[in-house]
Design a protein around this motif. Structure first.
Motif, PDB file in Angstrom:
ATOM      1  N   GLU A   1       0.738  -1.410   0.163  1.00  0.00           N
ATOM      2  CA  GLU A   1      -0.166  -0.061  -0.050  1.00  0.00           C
ATOM      3  C   GLU A   1       1.010   1.350  -0.062  1.00  0.00           C
ATOM      4  O   GLU A   1       0.408   2.259  -0.704  1.00  0.00           O
ATOM      5  CB  GLU A   1      -0.836  -0.098   1.269  1.00  0.00           C
TER       6      GLU A   1
ATOM      7  N   ASN B   1       0.647   3.969  -2.892  1.00  0.00           N
ATOM      8  CA  ASN B   1      -0.041   5.056  -2.192  1.00  0.00           C
ATOM      9  C   ASN B   1      -1.676   4.898  -2.309  1.00  0.00           C
ATOM     10  O   ASN B   1      -2.052   6.206  -2.651  1.00  0.00           O
ATOM     11  CB  ASN B   1       0.473   6.435  -2.851  1.00  0.00           C
ATOM     12  N   LYS B   2      -1.956   3.936  -2.256  1.00  0.00           N
ATOM     13  CA  LYS B   2      -3.392   3.775  -1.856  1.00  0.00           C
ATOM     14  C   LYS B   2      -3.802   2.450  -1.054  1.00  0.00           C
ATOM     15  O   LYS B   2      -3.049   1.609  -0.880  1.00  0.00           O
ATOM     16  CB  LYS B   2      -4.245   3.812  -3.005  1.00  0.00           C
TER      17      LYS B   2
END
Ligand SMILES: [Zn+2]
Length: 261
Positions: free
Chosen positions: A171, A175-176
């Motif tokens: 993650e 970046n999510k």
């Protein structure tokens, strides 16, 4: 993205402490790859299990990495050299080669997200001598996930599980939040949870740092730390100890540490 991921060392190489680096870095690596692929990324596993030596292992890893045209090389290691007896984790750090490429932001996110699992954040470090960082063609970073010889680090890892640890790294890379069913997640271990009451109440933590322990005494290992002086719901008690509703563990709710609200 197209990403190379590998676990460090030969199968019987690496550091050994309360856990073995070359065993656990492969579990974490497998989870990182699984979650990156579930999120639609192309991932090559560049792990080398049985090169003749540590140097041969490094050379072969770099050859595998450079055989693919990728956006990022990710190297997963566990650290050693803590061997301390304090009550805190020694923690996580990420090495990068070039602070001006994409690795800087990714490495900072990895440190912050692993910190949120309960680790001390040792930060991002620029290193121009580490072989895999130096010799791989794509932007590269090397994660020293935690210390194999600090019992506190290993306790947090055992509670978190390799799957969630790897998901956390994945993650941070993309970046999510990766939404998918977490399979084979290790269940939370909560030992010695014999209770003497079953009342629910709330406390406000009044100290800067309050350890969360696996069970209701200081003889139980530390599994986290409350640092926000926040309000917490207690769902079970044992003497002055209270079990957190979140399932994270037990805290000492005596008036030296907490105020009933
Ligand atoms: Zn290593």
């Amino acid at each position: 993205m197209v990403i190379n991921v590998h676990a460090g060392h030969n199968v019987n190489g690496g550091a050994v402490g309360y856990v073995s680096e070359s065993v656990e870095d492969r579990h974490i690596k497998d989870a990182v790859i699984k979650y990156l692929r579930q999120n639609g990324h192309t991932v090559y596993d560049c792990t080398v299990d049985n090169a003749g030596s540590q140097n041969a292992n490094l050379t072969q890893i770099v050859a595998k990495c450079n055989a693919h045209h990728v956006d990022l090389d990710v190297s997963i290691h566990l650290n050693a050299g803590a061997a301390d007896k304090d009550e805190h984790t020694t923690g996580t750090e990420v090495y990068i080669y070039n602070p001006f490429d994409v690795t800087n932001a990714i490495a900072n996110r990895i440190c912050k997200k692993i910190e949120a699992l309960g680790y001390c954040n040792r930060g991002v470090k620029v290193n121009r001598s580490l072989y895999v960082l130096r010799k791989t063609k794509a932007p590269a970073l090397l994660i020293e996930c935690f210390f194999v010889d600090d019992e506190n680090d290993v306790d947090v890892y055992k509670r978190t599980g390799a799957d969630t640890f790897g998901k956390t790294i994945a993650e941070a890379i993309v970046n999510k939040t990766i939404t998918s069913q977490t399979t084979n997640k290790k269940p939370l271990e909560v030992a010695n949870t014999k209770s003497d009451g079953n009342n629910t109440f709330m406390v406000k933590v009044i100290v800067d740092a309050l350890n969360i322990r696996r069970g209701p005494s200081i003889n139980n290992s530390i599994v986290g730390c409350i640092t926000d002086k926040g309000a917490y719901t207690i769902v079970d008690t044992n003497g002055s100890w209270g079990r957190l509703k979140s399932g994270a563990g037990w805290i000492n709710t005596s008036s030296a540490y907490c105020k009933r609200i």
